[in-house]
Design a protein around this motif. Structure first.
Motif, PDB file in Angstrom:
ATOM      1  N   LYS A   2       0.786  -1.227   0.000  1.00  0.00           N
ATOM      2  CA  LYS A   2       0.000   0.000   0.000  1.00  0.00           C
ATOM      3  C   LYS A   2       0.820   1.281   0.000  1.00  0.00           C
ATOM      4  CE  LYS A   2      -3.968  -2.187   2.253  1.00  0.00           C
ATOM      5  NZ  LYS A   2      -4.902  -2.158   3.416  1.00  0.00           N
ATOM      6  N   ALA A   3       1.970   1.274   0.625  1.00  0.00           N
ATOM      7  CA  ALA A   3       2.755   2.507   0.742  1.00  0.00           C
ATOM      8  C   ALA A   3       3.500   2.821  -0.553  1.00  0.00           C
ATOM      9  CB  ALA A   3       3.746   2.385   1.900  1.00  0.00           C
ATOM     10  N   GLU A   4       3.938   4.058  -0.685  1.00  0.00           N
ATOM     11  CA  GLU A   4       4.713   4.486  -1.847  1.00  0.00           C
ATOM     12  C   GLU A   4       6.102   3.841  -1.819  1.00  0.00           C
ATOM     13  OE1 GLU A   4       6.039   8.629  -4.086  1.00  0.00           O
ATOM     14  OE2 GLU A   4       5.276   8.666  -2.044  1.00  0.00           O
ATOM     15  N   VAL A   5       6.571   3.395  -2.966  1.00  0.00           N
ATOM     16  CA  VAL A   5       7.882   2.737  -3.024  1.00  0.00           C
ATOM     17  C   VAL A   5       8.841   3.443  -3.987  1.00  0.00           C
ATOM     18  CG1 VAL A   5       6.916   0.476  -2.434  1.00  0.00           C
ATOM     19  CG2 VAL A   5       7.142   1.142  -4.838  1.00  0.00           C
TER      20      VAL A   5
ATOM     21  N   GLU B 183      14.456   4.362  -5.800  1.00  0.00           N
ATOM     22  CA  GLU B 183      15.527   5.276  -6.202  1.00  0.00           C
ATOM     23  C   GLU B 183      16.721   5.170  -5.267  1.00  0.00           C
ATOM     24  OE1 GLU B 183      13.481   8.972  -6.235  1.00  0.00           O
ATOM     25  OE2 GLU B 183      12.653   8.688  -8.266  1.00  0.00           O
ATOM     26  N   LYS B 184      16.466   5.027  -3.963  1.00  0.00           N
ATOM     27  CA  LYS B 184      17.555   4.883  -2.992  1.00  0.00           C
ATOM     28  C   LYS B 184      18.358   3.606  -3.262  1.00  0.00           C
ATOM     29  CE  LYS B 184      15.651   7.371   1.012  1.00  0.00           C
ATOM     30  NZ  LYS B 184      15.146   7.204   2.403  1.00  0.00           N
ATOM     31  N   LEU B 185      17.662   2.521  -3.544  1.00  0.00           N
ATOM     32  CA  LEU B 185      18.345   1.253  -3.814  1.00  0.00           C
ATOM     33  C   LEU B 185      19.177   1.332  -5.090  1.00  0.00           C
ATOM     34  CD1 LEU B 185      15.442  -1.164  -2.853  1.00  0.00           C
ATOM     35  CD2 LEU B 185      17.671  -1.080  -1.748  1.00  0.00           C
ATOM     36  N   MET B 186      18.625   1.993  -6.099  1.00  0.00           N
ATOM     37  CA  MET B 186      19.377   2.145  -7.349  1.00  0.00           C
ATOM     38  C   MET B 186      20.617   3.005  -7.150  1.00  0.00           C
ATOM     39  SD  MET B 186      17.953   0.406  -9.797  1.00  0.00           S
ATOM     40  CE  MET B 186      18.529   1.224 -11.271  1.00  0.00           C
TER      41      MET B 186
ATOM     42  N   ARG C 152      22.287   3.351  -4.389  1.00  0.00           N
ATOM     43  CA  ARG C 152      23.257   2.635  -3.556  1.00  0.00           C
ATOM     44  C   ARG C 152      23.997   1.547  -4.342  1.00  0.00           C
ATOM     45  NH1 ARG C 152      24.041   1.139   1.927  1.00  0.00           N
ATOM     46  NH2 ARG C 152      23.186   3.203   2.381  1.00  0.00           N
ATOM     47  N   PHE C 153      23.263   0.790  -5.184  1.00  0.00           N
ATOM     48  CA  PHE C 153      23.870  -0.391  -5.796  1.00  0.00           C
ATOM     49  C   PHE C 153      24.136  -0.259  -7.294  1.00  0.00           C
ATOM     50  CE2 PHE C 153      21.576  -1.923  -2.013  1.00  0.00           C
ATOM     51  CZ  PHE C 153      22.650  -2.459  -1.317  1.00  0.00           C
ATOM     52  N   GLY C 154      23.497   0.687  -7.972  1.00  0.00           N
ATOM     53  CA  GLY C 154      23.869   0.954  -9.356  1.00  0.00           C
ATOM     54  C   GLY C 154      22.898   0.523 -10.432  1.00  0.00           C
ATOM     55  N   ASP C 155      22.373  -0.715 -10.356  1.00  0.00           N
ATOM     56  CA  ASP C 155      21.399  -1.161 -11.353  1.00  0.00           C
ATOM     57  C   ASP C 155      20.533  -2.262 -10.752  1.00  0.00           C
ATOM     58  OD1 ASP C 155      22.790  -3.623 -11.539  1.00  0.00           O
ATOM     59  OD2 ASP C 155      24.001  -2.920 -13.208  1.00  0.00           O
ATOM     60  N   PHE C 156      19.551  -2.711 -11.513  1.00  0.00           N
ATOM     61  CA  PHE C 156      18.589  -3.687 -11.011  1.00  0.00           C
ATOM     62  C   PHE C 156      19.274  -4.977 -10.575  1.00  0.00           C
ATOM     63  CE2 PHE C 156      15.615  -7.202 -11.560  1.00  0.00           C
ATOM     64  CZ  PHE C 156      14.504  -6.750 -10.877  1.00  0.00           C
ATOM     65  N   ASN C 157      20.182  -5.478 -11.407  1.00  0.00           N
ATOM     66  CA  ASN C 157      20.859  -6.740 -11.088  1.00  0.00           C
ATOM     67  C   ASN C 157      21.625  -6.662  -9.777  1.00  0.00           C
ATOM     68  OD1 ASN C 157      19.975  -7.995 -13.435  1.00  0.00           O
ATOM     69  ND2 ASN C 157      21.711  -7.261 -14.632  1.00  0.00           N
TER      70      ASN C 157
ATOM     71  N   PRO D 240      24.050  -8.390  -0.958  1.00  0.00           N
ATOM     72  CA  PRO D 240      23.955  -9.151   0.295  1.00  0.00           C
ATOM     73  C   PRO D 240      22.876  -8.565   1.206  1.00  0.00           C
ATOM     74  CG  PRO D 240      26.245  -8.609  -0.218  1.00  0.00           C
ATOM     75  CD  PRO D 240      25.401  -7.812  -1.162  1.00  0.00           C
ATOM     76  N   GLU D 241      22.247  -9.427   1.964  1.00  0.00           N
ATOM     77  CA  GLU D 241      21.185  -8.972   2.862  1.00  0.00           C
ATOM     78  C   GLU D 241      21.688  -7.919   3.839  1.00  0.00           C
ATOM     79  OE1 GLU D 241      18.871 -11.997   4.723  1.00  0.00           O
ATOM     80  OE2 GLU D 241      18.821 -13.269   2.940  1.00  0.00           O
ATOM     81  N   SER D 242      22.915  -8.080   4.307  1.00  0.00           N
ATOM     82  CA  SER D 242      23.465  -7.117   5.268  1.00  0.00           C
ATOM     83  C   SER D 242      23.571  -5.720   4.668  1.00  0.00           C
ATOM     84  CB  SER D 242      24.842  -7.581   5.755  1.00  0.00           C
ATOM     85  OG  SER D 242      25.740  -7.727   4.649  1.00  0.00           O
ATOM     86  N   ARG D 243      23.914  -5.647   3.365  1.00  0.00           N
ATOM     87  CA  ARG D 243      24.001  -4.348   2.690  1.00  0.00           C
ATOM     88  C   ARG D 243      22.614  -3.768   2.445  1.00  0.00           C
ATOM     89  NH1 ARG D 243      27.916  -3.145  -0.954  1.00  0.00           N
ATOM     90  NH2 ARG D 243      26.897  -1.110  -0.925  1.00  0.00           N
ATOM     91  N   LEU D 244      21.662  -4.621   2.122  1.00  0.00           N
ATOM     92  CA  LEU D 244      20.299  -4.147   1.883  1.00  0.00           C
ATOM     93  C   LEU D 244      19.702  -3.545   3.152  1.00  0.00           C
ATOM     94  CD1 LEU D 244      18.955  -7.101  -0.287  1.00  0.00           C
ATOM     95  CD2 LEU D 244      19.297  -4.745  -1.054  1.00  0.00           C
ATOM     96  N   ARG D 245      20.005  -4.143   4.294  1.00  0.00           N
ATOM     97  CA  ARG D 245      19.455  -3.634   5.562  1.00  0.00           C
ATOM     98  C   ARG D 245      19.970  -2.244   5.898  1.00  0.00           C
ATOM     99  NH1 ARG D 245      21.121  -8.796   7.507  1.00  0.00           N
ATOM    100  NH2 ARG D 245      19.431 -10.325   7.341  1.00  0.00           N
ATOM    101  N   GLU D 246      21.087  -1.856   5.304  1.00  0.00           N
ATOM    102  CA  GLU D 246      21.643  -0.525   5.567  1.00  0.00           C
ATOM    103  C   GLU D 246      20.818   0.592   4.928  1.00  0.00           C
ATOM    104  OE1 GLU D 246      25.577  -0.717   4.054  1.00  0.00           O
ATOM    105  OE2 GLU D 246      26.314  -2.124   5.577  1.00  0.00           O
ATOM    106  N   VAL D 247      19.965   0.238   3.969  1.00  0.00           N
ATOM    107  CA  VAL D 247      19.158   1.232   3.261  1.00  0.00           C
ATOM    108  C   VAL D 247      17.882   1.494   4.048  1.00  0.00           C
ATOM    109  CG1 VAL D 247      17.977   1.802   1.110  1.00  0.00           C
ATOM    110  CG2 VAL D 247      20.091   0.457   1.058  1.00  0.00           C
TER     111      VAL D 247
END
Length: 253
Positions: free
Chosen positions: A69-72, A77-80, A82-87, A93-100
């Motif tokens: 339901k919430a806006e994503v 954009e933050k994930l892109m 941080r990491f550069g592209d979709f792939n 790694p999960e540990s890096r994703l949790r930092e976002v």
């Protein structure tokens, strides 16, 4: 500072900081606007296909499932960023994703589900297939599973006498620039599987697939150990971010 009301009189109070005469942050979008945005994006994907959707919007489509339901848009954009592209987002790694900020367990679960599905689809195209005639599929599989990893991984593809891929196994994981490999263990496993040939594969997280002196020495050690037991080492592939290097093609074997 005084702002001329002739230009801004009809603008909503929240849209402008009258004390500093500058725009301020937009408030969260209304649920109806979020719903309409999601509907338009889904329709475009359905009617025009994945090619019509850039990486950030493809990521939004994935996040819709994790956060119903919430806006994503901002999170995508933050994930892109941080990491550069979709792939790289999906394989992070999960540990890096949790930092976002705002990445919850549901988001991580959805991303890892996409990663696992992609790897399984790519693997299905090469298992029990003749490696030489499906070489492009082998390269696609190696890139899918290894190109975006942040640490080194070493895999071995085991082939039978007809060069059919009978097993694909991860032998070791390491750091950003080193992975421990034991030639004796690789040859032992080949004998257990009754394999007649091998293809070695590892990645370079730096993105540059140029082999190090250690890579070359280790490859020669594995080749010599395999040949002593009548097992052929066909190739050693180093997977970079966007390209791979073949020891066989470059004359290292």
């Amino acid at each position: 500072m005084t702002v001329r009301t002739s230009h801004f009189a009809e603008m909503p109070q929240w849209l402008f900081d009258l004390d500093n005469a500058r725009p301020i942050s937009m408030p969260p979008r209304a649920p109806s606007i979020i719903k309409d945005h999601r509907k338009r994006l889904k329709e475009r994907f359905s009617t025009s296909g994945a090619a019509s959707v850039p990486d950030v919007e493809l990521l939004e489509l994935v996040l819709f499932r994790a956060i119903p339901k919430a806006e994503v848009t901002v999170l995508a954009e933050k994930l892109m960023q941080r990491f550069g592209d979709f792939n790289r987002v999906v394989s992070a790694p999960e540990s890096r994703l949790r930092e976002v900020e705002n990445v919850c367990p549901a988001v991580i679960h959805e991303l890892k589900l996409i990663e696992a599905a992609a790897q399984r689809l790519a693997r299905a195209k090469v298992m029990q297939q003749h490696v030489i005639s499906s070489w492009d599929a082998v390269l696609d599989y190696c890139h899918t599973t290894m190109a975006h990893r942040e640490t080194e991984q070493f895999r071995v593809l085991f082939l039978d006498r007809k060069n059919v891929l009978i097993a694909d196994e991860e032998q070791a994981r390491g750091t950003v620039d080193h992975v421990p490999v034991y030639p004796r263990e690789i040859v032992k496993r080949a004998l257990e599987l009754n394999a007649s040939a091998l293809i070695l594969v590892h990645n370079h997280p730096s993105g540059d697939p140029t082999p190090s002196d250690t890579d070359i020495t280790m490859t020669c050690q594995i080749r010599d150990a395999a040949e002593a037991l009548d097992i052929v080492l066909h190739d050693h592939l180093i997977i970079g971010k966007s390209r791979e290097l073949s020891f066989q093609a470059q004359g290292y074997l």
